[in-house]
Design an enzyme around this catalytic site. Structure first.
Site, PDB file in Angstrom:
ATOM      1  N   LYS A  54      39.986  47.182  11.585  1.00  0.00           N
ATOM      2  CA  LYS A  54      40.766  45.870  11.809  1.00  0.00           C
ATOM      3  C   LYS A  54      42.159  46.211  12.019  1.00  0.00           C
ATOM      4  O   LYS A  54      42.860  47.942  12.303  1.00  0.00           O
ATOM      5  CB  LYS A  54      41.272  45.784   9.826  1.00  0.00           C
ATOM      6  CG  LYS A  54      41.967  44.310   9.533  1.00  0.00           C
ATOM      7  CD  LYS A  54      42.703  45.002   8.629  1.00  0.00           C
ATOM      8  CE  LYS A  54      41.561  45.598   6.825  1.00  0.00           C
ATOM      9  NZ  LYS A  54      42.225  45.548   5.680  1.00  0.00           N
ATOM     10  N   CYS A  71      52.857  37.763  18.880  1.00  0.00           N
ATOM     11  CA  CYS A  71      51.169  36.514  19.501  1.00  0.00           C
ATOM     12  C   CYS A  71      50.792  36.606  18.097  1.00  0.00           C
ATOM     13  O   CYS A  71      50.608  37.730  17.292  1.00  0.00           O
ATOM     14  CB  CYS A  71      50.659  37.908  20.336  1.00  0.00           C
ATOM     15  SG  CYS A  71      49.328  37.738  20.974  1.00  0.00           S
ATOM     16  N   CYS A  73      48.176  34.081  19.741  1.00  0.00           N
ATOM     17  CA  CYS A  73      46.585  33.663  20.676  1.00  0.00           C
ATOM     18  C   CYS A  73      45.745  35.800  20.967  1.00  0.00           C
ATOM     19  O   CYS A  73      44.638  35.155  21.293  1.00  0.00           O
ATOM     20  CB  CYS A  73      46.981  33.412  21.630  1.00  0.00           C
ATOM     21  SG  CYS A  73      47.906  34.229  22.843  1.00  0.00           S
ATOM     22  N   CYS A  82      53.715  38.913  21.986  1.00  0.00           N
ATOM     23  CA  CYS A  82      54.111  37.308  22.873  1.00  0.00           C
ATOM     24  C   CYS A  82      54.271  38.023  23.872  1.00  0.00           C
ATOM     25  O   CYS A  82      55.510  38.796  24.404  1.00  0.00           O
ATOM     26  CB  CYS A  82      54.547  36.648  22.245  1.00  0.00           C
ATOM     27  SG  CYS A  82      54.205  34.795  23.093  1.00  0.00           S
ATOM     28  N   HIS A  86      49.780  32.912  26.397  1.00  0.00           N
ATOM     29  CA  HIS A  86      49.324  31.774  25.195  1.00  0.00           C
ATOM     30  C   HIS A  86      49.338  30.487  26.430  1.00  0.00           C
ATOM     31  O   HIS A  86      48.060  29.800  25.786  1.00  0.00           O
ATOM     32  CB  HIS A  86      49.969  31.401  23.770  1.00  0.00           C
ATOM     33  CG  HIS A  86      51.574  31.289  24.245  1.00  0.00           C
ATOM     34  ND1 HIS A  86      52.477  32.338  24.151  1.00  0.00           N
ATOM     35  CD2 HIS A  86      51.799  30.488  24.283  1.00  0.00           C
ATOM     36  CE1 HIS A  86      53.586  31.710  24.333  1.00  0.00           C
ATOM     37  NE2 HIS A  86      53.465  30.540  24.249  1.00  0.00           N
TER      38      HIS A  86
END
Ligand code: FES
Length: 107
Positions: A54, A71, A73, A82, A86
């Protein structure tokens, strides 16, 4: 209509039989190799920390500064932050994902 453009009844029956046979084989292959446990399901995480069961990141709220951009995505090279990846993902897939932005309230 010319004779070369028409099918005989036997040819038509053969074509329909072959089509249904191919469809039946396709369904059998699908049911054999793509049942609940065997079918490959799409993944969100394509390559980040695949050895971990995980992927988790935790931050102290006091350390976030005035703004943090995370982020969502899973395509960022700076994950969990990020990096703008994306936009390319959305353009290629028609998706609409974007980052989570946490800002300190202005006093
Ligand atoms: Fe993933 Fe921006 S790069 S949300």
């Amino acid at each position: 209509m010319s004779a070369s453009n028409t099918f005989s009844k036997a040819e038509l029956v053969t074509a329909i039989s072959v089509s249904f046979g191919a469809a039946a084989v396709g369904v059998l292959i699908y049911k054999t190799f793509c049942n609940k446990d065997k079918c490959v399901k799409p993944k969100v995480n394509l390559d980040l920390q695949k050895d971990n069961p995980k992927v988790v990141h935790a931050f102290d709220i006091e350390d976030l500064g005035d703004k943090a951009v995370y982020c969502r995505c899973w395509r960022s090279k700076k994950f969990p932050y990020c990096d703008g990846a994306h936009a390319k993902h959305n353009q290629e897939t028609g998706d609409n994902v974007g980052p989570l932005i946490i800002k300190r309230k202005e006093a």
